[in-house]
Design an enzyme around this catalytic site. Structure first.
Site, short mmCIF file in Angstrom:
data_model
loop_
_atom_site.label_atom_id
_atom_site.label_comp_id
_atom_site.label_asym_id
_atom_site.label_seq_id
_atom_site.Cartn_x
_atom_site.Cartn_y
_atom_site.Cartn_z
CD GLU A 39 -3.01 -0.78 -0.06
OE1 GLU A 39 -3.04 0.35 -0.60
OE2 GLU A 39 -3.72 -1.72 -0.44
CB THR A 45 3.75 3.98 -7.71
OG1 THR A 45 4.42 4.99 -6.95
CG2 THR A 45 4.74 3.38 -8.70
CG LEU A 82 9.33 2.43 -5.91
CD1 LEU A 82 9.18 1.65 -4.61
CD2 LEU A 82 8.10 2.21 -6.79
N GLY A 83 10.26 7.14 -6.28
CA GLY A 83 9.84 8.52 -6.07
C GLY A 83 9.15 8.74 -4.74
CE1 TYR A 84 4.56 12.43 -5.15
CE2 TYR A 84 5.05 10.56 -6.59
CZ TYR A 84 4.46 11.79 -6.38
OH TYR A 84 3.75 12.39 -7.39
CE1 TYR A 120 -6.99 2.84 -0.22
CE2 TYR A 120 -4.60 3.11 -0.09
CZ TYR A 120 -5.71 2.40 -0.52
OH TYR A 120 -5.54 1.24 -1.23
CG ASP A 138 -8.12 3.21 -4.27
OD1 ASP A 138 -9.37 3.19 -4.46
OD2 ASP A 138 -7.34 2.36 -4.76
#
Length: 354
Positions: A39, A45, A82-84, A120, A138
């Site tokens: 999650e 992504t 993966l970023g963030y 979430y 989501d």
């Protein structure tokens, strides 16, 4: 508003459920660690992009205990691409807290107290891993809900109203009896039949109960407010390599965007373009710098235009190394380098190879 029958969705799910790396088999209990990890990875992504990262990450950190005991730089390195990246830092901190607690909390409220877990994710882990009868909302569930109830008000303003409507989707006995399957059935419906464009309404188990389908407006929902153009920031980054094939790198600050990640030396990212005369004072060493071009990278709130300069030196002085560290250029992809920096390095290496 009347909600559609959960049983028809569950019957469809039993026949068409997706096989995903982190999803337990029919009749098997879900692993909270795998559910939580997936999650977090799936935020911002796609499932397709996450798959390879998930497998590699799980091989390196097979349990929450292994993740908690790992060095943070190793976690950032495994996350790179993966970023963030705040997700990776929070993932590590969360694992340490879970181990300290003796395991994952099994309630939404308990999960919300963990680093990096919002409404979430708490609902998703609670429903899927622990069978708590809640509906995780989501983008898929928002889309399904807006179509079921023909909600034409645009996102993001209508998000709270959609969450309230979605929360009632599991109120009948069939959904209450299978909270984990019901939550995942909603995800699968949104990822397949109730897709953003050209939904396959004719195959949907809820088509007879969908107000958007009846009104002929399902494909246009959810509506979205007009996008505001992202501001542009400008930066300079320097790739310098010595005769031993080492590249000069440094760590970003502990707080802020890409915190604690590895980067090429360079300037701040500012709102005004950099004048040629202002660039060289930021260079990490004196060298014959070559202009390589520009890398454009889109962040959540702005677009970065990073100019790249590259040079070769025979060796690095102690003063140059004091501001960062050296690494073999052949090993850069194993370091905690964000994709932005990998793009800058590749552009610089292409120029130096000419």
């Amino acid at each position: 508003m009347k909600t559609p029958p959960a049983q028809s969705l569950l019957d469809w799910y039993d026949r068409h459920r997706r096989i995903l790396p982190w999803r337990s088999g029919l009749g098997q209990k879900a692993d909270p660690y795998c559910v939580w990890l997936s999650e977090i990875m799936l935020q911002q992504t796609t499932v397709k992009a996450v798959g390879p990262y998930y497998h590699r990450f799980l091989e390196k950190f097979p349990t929450v205990q292994a993740l908690a005991a790992a060095d943070r730089d190793d976690v950032l390195s495994a996350w790179a691409g993966l970023g963030y990246y705040s997700r990776a830092r929070n993932l590590h901190a969360c694992a340490q807290q879970v181990v300290a607690l003796g395991g994952f909390p099994q309630t939404v409220a308990g999960l919300l107290n963990l680093p990096g877990i919002g409404a979430y994710t708490a609902a998703a882990v609670a429903a899927i891993a622990f069978g708590v009868p809640v509906v995780p909302v989501d983008g898929n569930v928002e889309r399904i809900t807006s179509r079921l109830f023909a909600v034409e008000d645009p996102l993001p303003g209508v998000r709270k109203a959609l969450a309230t409507l979605a929360a009632g989707l599991n109120k009948d006995k069939a959904a209450q009896a299978r909270p984990s399957d019901f939550a995942q059935a909603l995800f699968d419906l949104g990822a397949s039949l109730c897709s953003p464009r050209s939904p396959a309404c004719g195959l949907c188990p809820w088509r007879e109960h969908c107000e958007g389908h009846k009104a002929g407006i399902a494909p246009t929902l959810p509506r979205r407010a007009a996008k505001v153009a992202k501001p542009v920031r400008y930066g300079i980054h320097f790739l310098v390599i010595d005769n031993a094939g080492q590249v000069l790198l440094r760590k970003r600050p502990e707080k802020g965007l890409l915190a604690a990640m590895t980067e090429l030396p360079g300037t701040d990212w500012r709102m005004e373009p950099w004048a040629q005369a202002d660039i060289l004072p930021y260079a990490p060493v004196q060298a014959e710098w070559q202009h390589c071009g520009m890398v454009k990278h889109v962040f959540t709130h702005f677009t970065l235009e990073a100019m790249v300069y590259a040079a070769r030196v025979s060796h690095f002085s102690n003063q140059a190394v004091a501001s960062g560290f050296l690494a073999p250029v052949t090993d850069v992809e194993t370091l905690s380098l964000p994709s932005l920096m990998l793009k800058c390095i590749k552009l610089g290496l292409k120029t130096l190879a000419v």
